[in-house]
Design a protein around this motif. Structure first.
Motif, PDB file in Angstrom:
ATOM      1  N   ILE A 166      -3.643  -1.728  -1.968  1.00  0.00           N
ATOM      2  CA  ILE A 166      -2.202  -1.836  -3.561  1.00  0.00           C
ATOM      3  C   ILE A 166      -1.882  -0.971  -3.532  1.00  0.00           C
ATOM      4  N   TYR A 167      -1.569   0.185  -3.934  1.00  0.00           N
ATOM      5  CA  TYR A 167      -0.729   0.964  -4.539  1.00  0.00           C
ATOM      6  C   TYR A 167      -0.185   1.442  -6.223  1.00  0.00           C
ATOM      7  N   LEU A 168      -0.916   0.947  -6.304  1.00  0.00           N
ATOM      8  CA  LEU A 168      -0.719   1.079  -8.197  1.00  0.00           C
ATOM      9  C   LEU A 168      -0.940   2.576  -8.231  1.00  0.00           C
ATOM     10  N   THR A 169      -0.309   2.687  -9.533  1.00  0.00           N
ATOM     11  CA  THR A 169       0.109   4.757 -10.303  1.00  0.00           C
ATOM     12  C   THR A 169      -0.376   3.818 -11.674  1.00  0.00           C
ATOM     13  N   THR A 221       1.137  -1.026  -0.167  1.00  0.00           N
ATOM     14  CA  THR A 221      -0.130   0.359   0.142  1.00  0.00           C
ATOM     15  C   THR A 221       0.674   1.498  -0.489  1.00  0.00           C
ATOM     16  N   ASN A 274      -6.919   0.014  -5.509  1.00  0.00           N
ATOM     17  CA  ASN A 274      -5.709   0.844  -4.928  1.00  0.00           C
ATOM     18  C   ASN A 274      -6.999   0.564  -2.837  1.00  0.00           C
ATOM     19  N   TYR A 299      -8.029  -3.017  -2.518  1.00  0.00           N
ATOM     20  CA  TYR A 299      -7.206  -4.081  -2.840  1.00  0.00           C
ATOM     21  C   TYR A 299      -6.040  -4.219  -1.821  1.00  0.00           C
ATOM     22  N   LEU A 353      -8.397   4.178 -10.518  1.00  0.00           N
ATOM     23  CA  LEU A 353      -7.215   3.673  -9.465  1.00  0.00           C
ATOM     24  C   LEU A 353      -7.440   3.772  -8.478  1.00  0.00           C
ATOM     25  N   ASP A 354      -7.804   4.830  -7.613  1.00  0.00           N
ATOM     26  CA  ASP A 354      -7.337   5.276  -6.889  1.00  0.00           C
ATOM     27  C   ASP A 354      -9.109   4.289  -5.564  1.00  0.00           C
TER      28      ASP A 354
END
Length: 160
Positions: free
Chosen positions: A114-117, A19, A109, A112, A105-106
């Motif tokens: 998670i820290y996807l950008t 995260t 994140n 899940y 996307l936020d």
């Protein structure tokens, strides 16, 4: 350039906090395994390079920024993971009228953990069961960019 040949295991010595920003996590793991105390802000990472080795699949080079005390860079070898390994549990993701991945996307994140950008995944169109109803069930495909620090592969998640 100094090379530290020991591959970095993202999973060694506990669970990884996906995260948080990948660069911070990568340096935290590197420091823990190598007994160092490098500050992530003192370095820039080169573009991810695919490495073919039974112990790791990725290499990046940490190069010192001009304002740091460090004068040499070093290589970090580690294994990136498949998106599906981190997102295998079912989560609820509401699209709230959005039609593409970057718009939610936020929410992905948060759902899940998670820290996807945008640097990790390519944008994708959400496929709705009823294209006229943006609140209908659907799916979106997450496709990891080849330059993502942590992730590989493709994973489809349900929305709404």
């Amino acid at each position: 350039m100094a090379t530290i040949p020991t591959p970095l295991s993202l999973y060694e010595d506990g669970v990884i906090d996906f995260t948080r920003p990948p660069k911070d996590v990568l340096f935290e793991r590197f420091n823990a395994i190598n007994g160092t105390s490098f500050n992530p802000d003192d370095f820039v990472l080169t573009q991810v390079q695919v490495a073919v080795n039974p112990l790791y699949n990725t290499q990046v080079t940490a190069m010192p920024v001009n304002t740091t005390q460090w004068s040499r860079g070093f290589d970090i070898f580690y294994t990136r993971i498949q998106l599906g390994e981190q997102m295998a549990h079912t989560a609820e993701v509401a699209t709230v009228g959005e039609t593409n991945l970057y718009g939610i996307l936020d929410t992905v994140n948060a759902a899940y953990g998670i820290y996807l950008t945008e640097a990790d995944v390519e944008d994708a169109i959400i496929t709705f069961s009823d294209p006229a109803d943006l609140d209908s069930n659907g799916t979106v495909v997450l496709n990891a960019r080849s330059t993502s620090l942590f992730f590989l592969g493709t994973y489809t998640i349900p929305v709404n």
